[in-house]
Scaffold this motif. Structure first.
Motif, PDB file in Angstrom:
ATOM      1  N   VAL A 237    -156.846  62.922  39.178  1.00  0.00           N
ATOM      2  CA  VAL A 237    -157.149  64.194  38.491  1.00  0.00           C
ATOM      3  C   VAL A 237    -155.860  64.991  38.297  1.00  0.00           C
ATOM      4  N   ALA A 238    -155.061  65.072  39.362  1.00  0.00           N
ATOM      5  CA  ALA A 238    -153.797  65.821  39.292  1.00  0.00           C
ATOM      6  C   ALA A 238    -152.891  65.249  38.215  1.00  0.00           C
ATOM      7  N   LYS A 239    -152.848  63.912  38.139  1.00  0.00           N
ATOM      8  CA  LYS A 239    -151.999  63.247  37.157  1.00  0.00           C
ATOM      9  C   LYS A 239    -152.498  63.519  35.734  1.00  0.00           C
ATOM     10  N   ALA A 240    -153.817  63.400  35.548  1.00  0.00           N
ATOM     11  CA  ALA A 240    -154.390  63.604  34.212  1.00  0.00           C
ATOM     12  C   ALA A 240    -154.175  65.037  33.727  1.00  0.00           C
ATOM     13  N   LEU A 241    -154.265  66.005  34.641  1.00  0.00           N
ATOM     14  CA  LEU A 241    -154.120  67.415  34.247  1.00  0.00           C
ATOM     15  C   LEU A 241    -152.672  67.888  34.339  1.00  0.00           C
ATOM     16  N   ASN A 242    -151.804  67.044  34.888  1.00  0.00           N
ATOM     17  CA  ASN A 242    -150.396  67.404  35.088  1.00  0.00           C
ATOM     18  C   ASN A 242    -150.284  68.738  35.837  1.00  0.00           C
ATOM     19  N   ASN A 243    -151.032  68.813  36.950  1.00  0.00           N
ATOM     20  CA  ASN A 243    -151.110  70.063  37.726  1.00  0.00           C
ATOM     21  C   ASN A 243    -151.195  69.723  39.207  1.00  0.00           C
ATOM     22  N   SER A 244    -150.762  70.659  40.041  1.00  0.00           N
ATOM     23  CA  SER A 244    -150.846  70.436  41.485  1.00  0.00           C
ATOM     24  C   SER A 244    -152.297  70.544  41.960  1.00  0.00           C
ATOM     25  N   VAL A 245    -152.857  69.426  42.420  1.00  0.00           N
ATOM     26  CA  VAL A 245    -154.206  69.401  43.013  1.00  0.00           C
ATOM     27  C   VAL A 245    -154.096  68.582  44.289  1.00  0.00           C
ATOM     28  N   THR A 246    -154.243  69.245  45.439  1.00  0.00           N
ATOM     29  CA  THR A 246    -154.052  68.538  46.707  1.00  0.00           C
ATOM     30  C   THR A 246    -155.191  68.823  47.666  1.00  0.00           C
TER      31      THR A 246
END
Ligand SMILES: [Zn+2]
Ligand SMILES: [Zn+2]
Length: 256
Positions: A237-246
């Motif tokens: 998900v983080a990769k697809a949205l190019n956003n920090s999701v941890t």
């Protein structure tokens, strides 16, 4: 603003604690793994506890923190909605399972309960707190917390998909959002009012379309025994949205 994740999970074991977040050492949101995570001296610094809903994993340590404050002769402020107030009095603090700390000791009750109205900001200990309805049983609210210096975090609490109305009311720099189950449990997640990584991605995509940005995203309330799958799916998900999701973990420190 400094946020410490006391409990990051929906189930408890030696290595996982129930959901609870500590803000600047004085404010707590949800009281799952609260007393079990803090020393007595750290507990004595607490000024207010915000509760999102009545499910046991979110209110479990209310009786234990109240008993400690009763021994110290102090008062703890608890803020939540009317259904949570009623559930506490009916089931936990009913004078049978444990004392009614809202009325005891009579001269100076241990708990001072203040009712929160969704959509109406309240000033609590210098913070502006906004309760926002989310999609979960028994009336559940998330809390947006704005610090005196203007830092903003939004914690959704437990929620299923359908957060468009919620997103319109908040503008966080940091979003702490639940992801309870991996993608293969999507149907069960929807039925019980929870998110999977795939459902999270849809909600974040909606957020970005509505608000024109994405905040830093940290997930909580993971099922510990399914966490490896959740972690792998969150990474995509983080990769697809190019956003920090941890994923969060017990003891995690977040700074704003
Ligand atoms: Zn719940
Ligand atoms: Zn929960």
């Amino acid at each position: 603003m400094n946020i410490q994740v006391l409990g990051a999970h929906n189930c408890e074991s030696q290595n996982s604690k129930l959901i609870s977040l500590l803000i600047d050492d004085v404010l707590v949101i949800d009281a799952g793994g609260l007393t079990s995570s803090l020393s007595f001296s750290a507990q004595q610094k607490l000024k207010a506890i915000l509760l999102t809903h009545q499910h046991y994993d979110h209110i479990r340590d209310v009786p234990t923190i109240a008993m400690n404050f009763a021994f110290w002769g102090s008062t703890i402020n608890i803020y939540s909605t009317q259904p949570v107030h009623d559930a506490l009095l009916t089931y936990l603090l009913n004078g049978k399972l444990y004392p009614n700390f809202l009325e005891w000791p009579r001269q100076k009750p241990t708990i001072k309960f203040t009712t929160m109205e969704p959509g109406k900001p309240q000033q609590i200990e210098g913070y502006s707190i906004l309760a926002v309805l989310v999609n979960h049983p028994n009336l559940t609210v998330g809390y947006q917390v704005t610090s005196p210096d203007g830092k903003v975090v939004f914690y959704t609490s437990d929620t299923g998909p359908g957060l468009t109305d919620c997103w319109q009311k908040v503008s966080p720099q940091l979003l702490i959002i639940e992801v309870t189950l991996p993608n293969e449990y999507e149907e069960y997640a929807k039925e019980s009012g929870h998110l999977t990584p795939r459902l999270l991605k849809q909600e974040l995509t909606n957020f970005q379309a509505l608000k024109g940005y994405l905040p830093q995203v940290v997930t909580v309330h993971m099922s510990p025994t399914l966490e490896k799958e959740i972690e792998a799916e969150i990474a995509s998900v983080a990769k697809a949205l190019n956003n920090s999701v941890t994923l969060s973990y017990e003891g995690m420190q977040l700074h704003l």
